[in-house]
Design a protein around this motif. Sequence first.
Motif, PDB file in Angstrom:
ATOM      1  N   ARG A 173     -17.126  -0.298   6.163  1.00 32.74           N
ATOM      2  CA  ARG A 173     -17.767   0.943   5.722  1.00 32.74           C
ATOM      3  C   ARG A 173     -16.794   2.125   5.684  1.00 32.74           C
ATOM      4  N   GLY A 174     -15.589   1.925   6.206  1.00 38.38           N
ATOM      5  CA  GLY A 174     -14.621   3.016   6.289  1.00 38.38           C
ATOM      6  C   GLY A 174     -13.450   2.845   5.346  1.00 38.38           C
ATOM      7  N   GLN A 175     -12.764   3.944   5.106  1.00 35.87           N
ATOM      8  CA  GLN A 175     -11.520   3.971   4.337  1.00 35.87           C
ATOM      9  C   GLN A 175     -10.375   3.965   5.347  1.00 35.87           C
ATOM     10  N   TRP A 176      -9.543   2.936   5.335  1.00 35.98           N
ATOM     11  CA  TRP A 176      -8.485   2.760   6.321  1.00 35.98           C
ATOM     12  C   TRP A 176      -7.157   3.293   5.792  1.00 35.98           C
ATOM     13  N   SER A 177      -6.412   3.953   6.666  1.00 33.63           N
ATOM     14  CA  SER A 177      -5.069   4.413   6.326  1.00 33.63           C
ATOM     15  C   SER A 177      -4.196   4.322   7.574  1.00 33.63           C
ATOM     16  N   VAL A 178      -2.891   4.376   7.371  1.00 32.31           N
ATOM     17  CA  VAL A 178      -1.950   4.250   8.483  1.00 32.31           C
ATOM     18  C   VAL A 178      -0.904   5.357   8.403  1.00 32.31           C
ATOM     19  N   SER A 179      -0.269   5.635   9.531  1.00 35.87           N
ATOM     20  CA  SER A 179       0.729   6.707   9.596  1.00 35.87           C
ATOM     21  C   SER A 179       1.987   6.360   8.811  1.00 35.87           C
ATOM     22  N   SER A 180       2.359   5.099   8.788  1.00 28.97           N
ATOM     23  CA  SER A 180       3.535   4.633   8.056  1.00 28.97           C
ATOM     24  C   SER A 180       3.418   3.121   7.916  1.00 28.97           C
ATOM     25  N   ARG A 181       4.291   2.549   7.093  1.00 28.61           N
ATOM     26  CA  ARG A 181       4.249   1.093   6.925  1.00 28.61           C
ATOM     27  C   ARG A 181       5.574   0.576   6.387  1.00 28.61           C
ATOM     28  N   LYS A 182       5.894  -0.646   6.778  1.00 24.66           N
ATOM     29  CA  LYS A 182       7.012  -1.357   6.170  1.00 24.66           C
ATOM     30  C   LYS A 182       6.495  -1.960   4.865  1.00 24.66           C
ATOM     31  N   HIS A 183       7.371  -2.165   3.919  1.00 24.72           N
ATOM     32  CA  HIS A 183       6.998  -2.748   2.632  1.00 24.72           C
ATOM     33  C   HIS A 183       6.255  -4.070   2.832  1.00 24.72           C
ATOM     34  N   SER A 184       5.121  -4.236   2.189  1.00 31.41           N
ATOM     35  CA  SER A 184       4.265  -5.438   2.223  1.00 31.41           C
ATOM     36  C   SER A 184       3.472  -5.602   3.518  1.00 31.41           C
ATOM     37  N   PHE A 185       3.547  -4.654   4.432  1.00 26.85           N
ATOM     38  CA  PHE A 185       2.790  -4.753   5.689  1.00 26.85           C
ATOM     39  C   PHE A 185       1.839  -3.559   5.802  1.00 26.85           C
ATOM     40  N   ASP A 186       0.952  -3.449   4.816  1.00 20.18           N
ATOM     41  CA  ASP A 186       0.077  -2.286   4.671  1.00 20.18           C
ATOM     42  C   ASP A 186      -1.219  -2.431   5.475  1.00 20.18           C
ATOM     43  N   ALA A 187      -2.038  -1.387   5.421  1.00 17.91           N
ATOM     44  CA  ALA A 187      -3.297  -1.334   6.176  1.00 17.91           C
ATOM     45  C   ALA A 187      -4.271  -2.427   5.774  1.00 17.91           C
ATOM     46  N   HIS A 188      -4.229  -2.905   4.525  1.00 19.19           N
ATOM     47  CA  HIS A 188      -5.182  -3.949   4.117  1.00 19.19           C
ATOM     48  C   HIS A 188      -5.008  -5.230   4.934  1.00 19.19           C
ATOM     49  N   ASN A 189      -3.819  -5.449   5.506  1.00 14.93           N
ATOM     50  CA  ASN A 189      -3.601  -6.624   6.361  1.00 14.93           C
ATOM     51  C   ASN A 189      -4.430  -6.569   7.642  1.00 14.93           C
ATOM     52  N   LEU A 190      -4.833  -5.365   8.048  1.00 11.81           N
ATOM     53  CA  LEU A 190      -5.645  -5.229   9.263  1.00 11.81           C
ATOM     54  C   LEU A 190      -7.038  -5.833   9.091  1.00 11.81           C
ATOM     55  N   LEU A 191      -7.518  -5.886   7.852  1.00 13.42           N
ATOM     56  CA  LEU A 191      -8.903  -6.304   7.594  1.00 13.42           C
ATOM     57  C   LEU A 191      -9.013  -7.650   6.903  1.00 13.42           C
ATOM     58  N   ASP A 192      -7.921  -8.380   6.748  1.00 17.82           N
ATOM     59  CA  ASP A 192      -7.962  -9.624   5.972  1.00 17.82           C
ATOM     60  C   ASP A 192      -8.378 -10.865   6.769  1.00 17.82           C
ATOM     61  N   SER A 193      -8.703 -10.704   8.041  1.00 20.68           N
ATOM     62  CA  SER A 193      -9.160 -11.815   8.911  1.00 20.68           C
ATOM     63  C   SER A 193      -8.134 -12.936   9.046  1.00 20.68           C
ATOM     64  N   ASN A 194      -6.872 -12.615   8.876  1.00 23.49           N
ATOM     65  CA  ASN A 194      -5.811 -13.608   8.974  1.00 23.49           C
ATOM     66  C   ASN A 194      -4.826 -13.165  10.062  1.00 23.49           C
ATOM     67  N   PRO A 195      -4.784 -13.867  11.198  1.00 25.77           N
ATOM     68  CA  PRO A 195      -3.872 -13.463  12.279  1.00 25.77           C
ATOM     69  C   PRO A 195      -2.392 -13.702  11.966  1.00 25.77           C
ATOM     70  N   SER A 196      -2.081 -14.317  10.822  1.00 25.34           N
ATOM     71  CA  SER A 196      -0.686 -14.520  10.431  1.00 25.34           C
ATOM     72  C   SER A 196      -0.104 -13.297   9.741  1.00 25.34           C
ATOM     73  N   THR A 197      -0.974 -12.429   9.210  1.00 23.34           N
ATOM     74  CA  THR A 197      -0.505 -11.210   8.561  1.00 23.34           C
ATOM     75  C   THR A 197      -0.680 -10.039   9.516  1.00 23.34           C
ATOM     76  N   PHE A 198      -0.028  -8.911   9.228  1.00 25.81           N
ATOM     77  CA  PHE A 198      -0.115  -7.770  10.129  1.00 25.81           C
ATOM     78  C   PHE A 198       0.285  -6.495   9.410  1.00 25.81           C
ATOM     79  N   TRP A 199      -0.130  -5.362   9.993  1.00 24.00           N
ATOM     80  CA  TRP A 199       0.390  -4.057   9.601  1.00 24.00           C
ATOM     81  C   TRP A 199       1.575  -3.779  10.512  1.00 24.00           C
ATOM     82  N   GLN A 200       2.661  -3.276   9.933  1.00 29.12           N
ATOM     83  CA  GLN A 200       3.815  -2.877  10.737  1.00 29.12           C
ATOM     84  C   GLN A 200       4.185  -1.448  10.365  1.00 29.12           C
TER      85      GLN A 200
END
Length: 166
Positions: free
Chosen positions: A8-35
């Motif tokens: 229900r929310g719009q997610w954002s992050v303070s910073s990110r490495k390339h390809s490790f964005d906020a959408h990885n937080l919600l993908d239900s995959n513990p192999s991916t991550f936000w960095q």
Amino acid sequence: MLPDISSRGQWSVSSRKHSFDAHNLLDSNPSTFWQSDGRQPHHISVHFTNRHHIHTVSLYLDVEKDESYTPCKVCVFAGSSDRDAILVREEELAQDPHGWVDFTLVDGPVWAHYLRIELPLNYENGRDARVRMARVLGPPASEEKFRNEHILPYTSVEFSTYDSFR
């Protein structure tokens, strides 16, 4: 069981490495991550269009895989926006996390439009942070039903117009 209100929310992050964005937080995959990338403290923000009761914030952390990228202190802020958000939970992790770590808000559910999860410290004095998954949980359905029926059962347009400051 607590209802997951993360979508229900719009997610954002303070910073990110390339390809490790906020959408990885919600993908239900513990192999991916936000960095994160940059100076501490790092944070994850969630903006809700409508106010929601927020009961618990859960982060999936794995110190075995992420080592010094793993946060060891978490601060949760809530409010109408980032300008008026107040600290509602602060915790230094006593044990090495491996899996879901729940941060239940101390004074019960908070009614908020905005949530910020701040990560000021990492294990081994690491600089960037990794979070594999995140979710925001509402109060139990029985508690939500009680609040709706007993605290402020008003539904008129006039009342809802002045229900909150934004």
